[in-house]
Design a protein around this motif. Sequence first.
Motif, mmCIF file in Angstrom:
data_model
loop_
_atom_site.group_PDB
_atom_site.id
_atom_site.type_symbol
_atom_site.label_atom_id
_atom_site.label_comp_id
_atom_site.label_asym_id
_atom_site.label_seq_id
_atom_site.Cartn_x
_atom_site.Cartn_y
_atom_site.Cartn_z
ATOM 1 N N TYR A 239 0.850 -1.189 -0.143
ATOM 2 C CA TYR A 239 -0.159 0.124 0.052
ATOM 3 C C TYR A 239 0.963 1.139 0.039
ATOM 4 N N HIS A 240 0.463 2.216 -0.762
ATOM 5 C CA HIS A 240 1.305 3.510 -1.034
ATOM 6 C C HIS A 240 0.872 4.554 -0.041
ATOM 7 N N SER A 241 1.910 5.466 0.112
ATOM 8 C CA SER A 241 1.877 6.793 0.412
ATOM 9 C C SER A 241 2.023 7.542 -0.460
ATOM 10 N N ASP A 242 1.749 8.927 -0.408
ATOM 11 C CA ASP A 242 1.794 9.740 -1.591
ATOM 12 C C ASP A 242 1.579 11.321 -1.026
ATOM 13 N N LEU A 243 2.427 12.222 -0.773
ATOM 14 C CA LEU A 243 2.388 13.275 -0.281
ATOM 15 C C LEU A 243 3.216 14.395 -0.780
ATOM 16 N N THR A 244 2.530 15.735 -0.925
ATOM 17 C CA THR A 244 3.410 16.745 -1.446
ATOM 18 C C THR A 244 3.335 18.167 -0.565
ATOM 19 N N ARG A 245 4.371 18.620 -0.511
ATOM 20 C CA ARG A 245 4.499 19.925 0.253
ATOM 21 C C ARG A 245 5.226 21.089 -0.561
ATOM 22 N N THR A 246 4.705 22.297 -0.552
ATOM 23 C CA THR A 246 5.386 23.196 -1.444
ATOM 24 C C THR A 246 5.319 24.573 -0.499
ATOM 25 N N TYR A 247 6.522 25.077 -0.301
ATOM 26 C CA TYR A 247 6.823 26.035 0.695
ATOM 27 C C TYR A 247 8.191 26.874 0.463
ATOM 28 N N LYS A 248 8.349 27.743 1.157
ATOM 29 C CA LYS A 248 9.796 28.590 1.117
ATOM 30 C C LYS A 248 10.254 28.477 2.406
ATOM 31 N N LEU A 249 11.709 28.901 2.578
ATOM 32 C CA LEU A 249 12.293 28.728 3.842
ATOM 33 C C LEU A 249 12.035 30.195 4.601
ATOM 34 N N ALA A 251 9.821 34.062 4.954
ATOM 35 C CA ALA A 251 8.510 34.536 4.623
ATOM 36 C C ALA A 251 8.973 35.864 3.935
ATOM 37 N N GLY A 252 7.768 36.658 3.228
ATOM 38 C CA GLY A 252 8.223 37.962 2.663
ATOM 39 C C GLY A 252 7.878 38.114 1.262
ATOM 40 N N ASP A 253 7.667 36.923 0.541
ATOM 41 C CA ASP A 253 7.350 36.970 -0.866
ATOM 42 C C ASP A 253 5.805 36.801 -0.929
ATOM 43 N N THR A 254 5.385 38.126 -1.259
ATOM 44 C CA THR A 254 3.540 37.977 -1.143
ATOM 45 C C THR A 254 3.223 37.568 -2.431
ATOM 46 N N VAL A 255 3.649 37.657 -3.430
ATOM 47 C CA VAL A 255 3.242 36.878 -4.698
ATOM 48 C C VAL A 255 3.079 35.374 -4.509
ATOM 49 N N PHE A 256 4.146 34.704 -4.115
ATOM 50 C CA PHE A 256 3.993 33.397 -3.528
ATOM 51 C C PHE A 256 3.093 33.182 -2.488
ATOM 52 N N GLU A 257 3.024 33.923 -1.450
ATOM 53 C CA GLU A 257 2.219 33.697 -0.382
ATOM 54 C C GLU A 257 0.754 33.853 -0.709
ATOM 55 N N ASP A 258 0.300 34.844 -1.705
ATOM 56 C CA ASP A 258 -1.044 34.891 -1.988
ATOM 57 C C ASP A 258 -1.508 33.758 -2.859
ATOM 58 N N ALA A 259 -0.655 33.487 -3.759
ATOM 59 C CA ALA A 259 -0.899 31.976 -4.530
ATOM 60 C C ALA A 259 -1.060 30.887 -3.712
ATOM 61 N N TRP A 260 -0.057 30.647 -2.582
ATOM 62 C CA TRP A 260 -0.251 29.641 -1.831
ATOM 63 C C TRP A 260 -1.693 29.463 -1.130
ATOM 64 N N PHE A 349 6.845 29.679 -11.294
ATOM 65 C CA PHE A 349 6.808 28.327 -9.829
ATOM 66 C C PHE A 349 5.323 27.679 -10.185
ATOM 67 N N GLY A 350 5.365 26.598 -9.283
ATOM 68 C CA GLY A 350 4.011 26.031 -9.124
ATOM 69 C C GLY A 350 3.927 25.678 -7.642
ATOM 70 N N ILE A 351 2.720 25.477 -7.290
ATOM 71 C CA ILE A 351 2.431 25.029 -5.961
ATOM 72 C C ILE A 351 1.377 23.967 -5.953
ATOM 73 N N ARG A 352 1.883 22.702 -5.218
ATOM 74 C CA ARG A 352 0.926 21.529 -5.176
ATOM 75 C C ARG A 352 1.082 21.220 -3.521
ATOM 76 N N SER A 371 -0.884 21.471 5.183
ATOM 77 C CA SER A 371 -0.172 22.373 5.404
ATOM 78 C C SER A 371 -0.585 23.505 6.170
ATOM 79 N N LYS A 372 0.359 24.134 7.051
ATOM 80 C CA LYS A 372 -0.167 25.201 7.887
ATOM 81 C C LYS A 372 -0.048 26.691 7.279
ATOM 82 N N SER A 373 1.023 26.722 6.292
ATOM 83 C CA SER A 373 1.303 28.024 6.001
ATOM 84 C C SER A 373 2.464 27.942 4.697
ATOM 85 N N PRO A 374 2.594 29.158 4.024
ATOM 86 C CA PRO A 374 3.767 29.148 2.843
ATOM 87 C C PRO A 374 5.060 28.997 3.453
ATOM 88 N N THR A 375 5.386 28.981 4.821
ATOM 89 C CA THR A 375 6.696 28.706 5.552
ATOM 90 C C THR A 375 6.727 27.720 6.529
#
Length: 379
Positions: A239-249, A251-260, A349-352, A371-375
Amino acid sequence: MSWQHPVPRITEEERQARLSRLRQVLDAEGLAGMLLGPSESLRYFTGLVWHASERFLGALVTQSGLYYIVPGFERSRVETLPHLPAEILEWQEEESSAALVARLLGERGILALDDDMPLYFYHALAAKLGAERLANGGALINGLRRIKSSAEIALIHYVMNLTLDVHKQAHALLKPGIRASEVAEFINRRHREAGASASTFCIVSFGEATSLPHGADGDQILGEDDVILVDTGARIDGYHSDLTRTYKLKAGDTVFEDAWAIEREAQQAVFDAAKIGAACSSLDDAARAVLAKHSLGPDYKLPGLPHRAGHGLGLQIHEEPYIVRGNSTKLAAGMCFSNEPMIVFPQKFGIRLEDHIYMTEEGPRWFTQPSKSPTEPFA
């Protein structure tokens, strides 16, 4: 951690119950038997794991019995592998395995075929039985396999949380200058050390490469302000697992954070739409409605969601039910599927965000918390 407890297992009794349900379906459809190829369905019903080759190995299920069809020189190996007890019937190198199946079936009756049956063997059977005596058994098998038992759900839960912890360890490892290949090797090793298989797949993407849903060729080096996408999984007892996380290390990139935030909103919309009796297509619709509200898409246009919003998971990493436009399959208790309405901004960029859902009579449940937040990628 969850894997410090005993690993859930699929028992012989459960496999026998699966065979009983299969026989009920065969009887209701007026079919003489089901021929399982060297596939995950063979594993599902009998526990026997075998990989396809030019020599056919499989199992015939009839109302009166279960018969393994095995190359003569492989019998001793099959006998050492886990499988439900049943008669093992050999065919020798100069003999026809299709003729052996035809003799077992007799001169009457329709034989349903595993939809993962090798094409060469379909043709061999058609030559012996006639194509009119062969039927596609895929819908029958998938109808049974897509409803997971409590033991299957427990096993998927276990391996999902194992992979989630590996994700957390990989996140702690990340720093500017690290290579994607180093992260993938670390994840592979930690999966094995935690008691799972090696990673069944591992996508580690940085920066612009995150806009490619299944990653870029070549190695990448993490930059100071890169978007990070990690998508990986492993297997326990098939049986499989399959998980994706997208983030930055940082904060401060509002374009990415809004898209996230839009991506997380779309993921939650899929979860909220997952009602017993809802069509699978309606969950994909819910994700696209969120994106359209934010002027993304519509449909499969980019920037937006270029693929289905999710897929079923079990012994195969992609199986029914598919969370896709046009799929009228109704959600039922026991169904398990991914929730991953990726947003792609080409050449940027892409966010999954990918977590999985299992359906109960009361509604949807998460295997892992989103996920909790972009970072902060972990709840």
